[in-house]
Design an enzyme around this catalytic site. Structure first.
Site, PDB file in Angstrom:
ATOM      1  CG  ASN A   9      49.526  48.775  38.174  1.00 52.72           C
ATOM      2  OD1 ASN A   9      49.485  49.049  36.814  1.00 52.72           O
ATOM      3  ND2 ASN A   9      49.119  47.882  38.736  1.00 52.72           N
ATOM      4  CE  LYS A  11      45.550  48.645  39.664  1.00 45.67           C
ATOM      5  NZ  LYS A  11      44.695  48.278  40.654  1.00 45.67           N
ATOM      6  CG  HIS A  94      48.801  44.078  40.526  1.00 47.02           C
ATOM      7  ND1 HIS A  94      47.508  43.778  40.517  1.00 47.02           N
ATOM      8  CD2 HIS A  94      49.123  45.167  40.974  1.00 47.02           C
ATOM      9  CE1 HIS A  94      47.076  44.918  41.043  1.00 47.02           C
ATOM     10  NE2 HIS A  94      47.936  45.758  41.426  1.00 47.02           N
ATOM     11  CD  GLU A  96      44.175  44.757  39.424  1.00 46.32           C
ATOM     12  OE1 GLU A  96      45.010  45.273  38.662  1.00 46.32           O
ATOM     13  OE2 GLU A  96      43.858  45.660  40.490  1.00 46.32           O
ATOM     14  CD  GLU A 166      49.307  44.056  44.859  1.00 43.71           C
ATOM     15  OE1 GLU A 166      49.099  45.055  44.377  1.00 43.71           O
ATOM     16  OE2 GLU A 166      48.987  43.214  44.325  1.00 43.71           O
ATOM     17  N   GLY A 172      41.678  49.329  45.205  1.00 46.34           N
ATOM     18  CA  GLY A 172      40.425  50.032  44.633  1.00 46.34           C
ATOM     19  C   GLY A 172      39.180  49.873  45.497  1.00 46.34           C
ATOM     20  CB  SER A 212      43.210  52.433  49.023  1.00 49.83           C
ATOM     21  OG  SER A 212      42.055  51.665  48.229  1.00 49.83           O
TER      22      SER A 212
END
Length: 251
Positions: A9, A11, A94, A96, A166, A172, A212
């Site tokens: 991904n 992003k 996701h 985010e 996730e 991150g 990560s």
């Protein structure tokens, strides 16, 4: 046997030239092994990346999609647009999108149905915040997201759905769920799928770990029986590190 899937991904990163060069590197690294390899660049780079991986074993997907087929939806992208370019997958839900953009399970469910109807394979993301894990709410959160996002999705349709666990606290941040923590949630997700559908669906659905993932921890994560690959963020932005993760999945 579930075939491993390593998905990158990208992003909101990379210029067009950087994306094309990275795609070429991933294409060379993918080889003809026993691992499915996917890259998901930003929308504006999809066409260039698809051209760059032509002839390789690398599939390309979108990072999101809208559920309407067309219309006055400024800034959105339809399933037909993704399919027209040659996308095979799309990431949905996701963390985010859920926690920064504010997407609901209902909206994600609408997108998932649209993706399946268009022949795209959705990668449905679920995962808990740090405070939810610390309050021992991980499985309650994941079950709620799974149930809401998979509403009215049939057992037959699940053959084309990938799940990605996730933990938000590991995305991150440099923190990674230990293999034991990740395996525990993956096993619980499989149990939820068996209860919701049947054992055949549970045994067949690929469940990826995201958070990560890097070359240093990929082999230990991939060795877990219920982890079928990875949804990779930062480490997917360099062909050499992504290649090491692909190799770990195929070992």
């Amino acid at each position: 046997m579930r075939r491993p899937l390593i998905a990158g991904n990208w992003k909101m990163n990379l210029t067009r030239d950087e994306a094309v060069n990275l795609a070429r590197g991933v294409g060379a690294a993918a080889g003809d092994g026993e691992v499915d390899v996917l890259v998901c660049p930003t929308f504006v780079h999809l066409e260039g990346v698809i051209s760059a991986v032509e002839g390789s074993k690398v599939a390309v997907g979108g990072q999101d999609v809208y559920f309407e087929s067309n219309g006055a939806f400024t800034g959105e992208t339809s399933t037909a647009m993704l399919g027209d370019l040659g996308c095979q997958y799309v990431i949905l839900g996701h963390s985010e999108r859920r926690n920064v953009i504010g997407e609901s399970d209902k909206l994600i469910n609408q997108k998932l149905h649209a993706a399946l109807a268009a022949g795209l394979k959705p990668i449905l993301c679920v995962g808990e915040l740090l405070e939810q894990r610390e309050a021992n709410e991980t499985m309650a959160v994941v079950k709620s997201q799974l149930d809401g996002s998979l509403e009215n999705v049939t057992a037959e349709q699940m053959a084309n759905v990938v799940i990605a666990y996730e933990p938000v606290w590991a995305i991150g941040t440099g923190k990674t769920a230990s293999p034991e923590q990740a395996q525990e949630v993956h096993a619980d997700l499989r149990s939820l799928l068996a209860t919701r559908y049947n054992q055949e669906v549970s045994d067949g659905v690929r469940i990826l770990y995201g958070g990560s993932v890097k070359p240093a921890n990929a082999a230990d994560l991939m060795a877990c029986p219920d982890i079928d690959g990875a949804l990779v963020g930062g480490a997917a932005l360099k062909a050499d590190s992504f290649a090491e993760i692909i190799a770990a999945a195929g070992a």
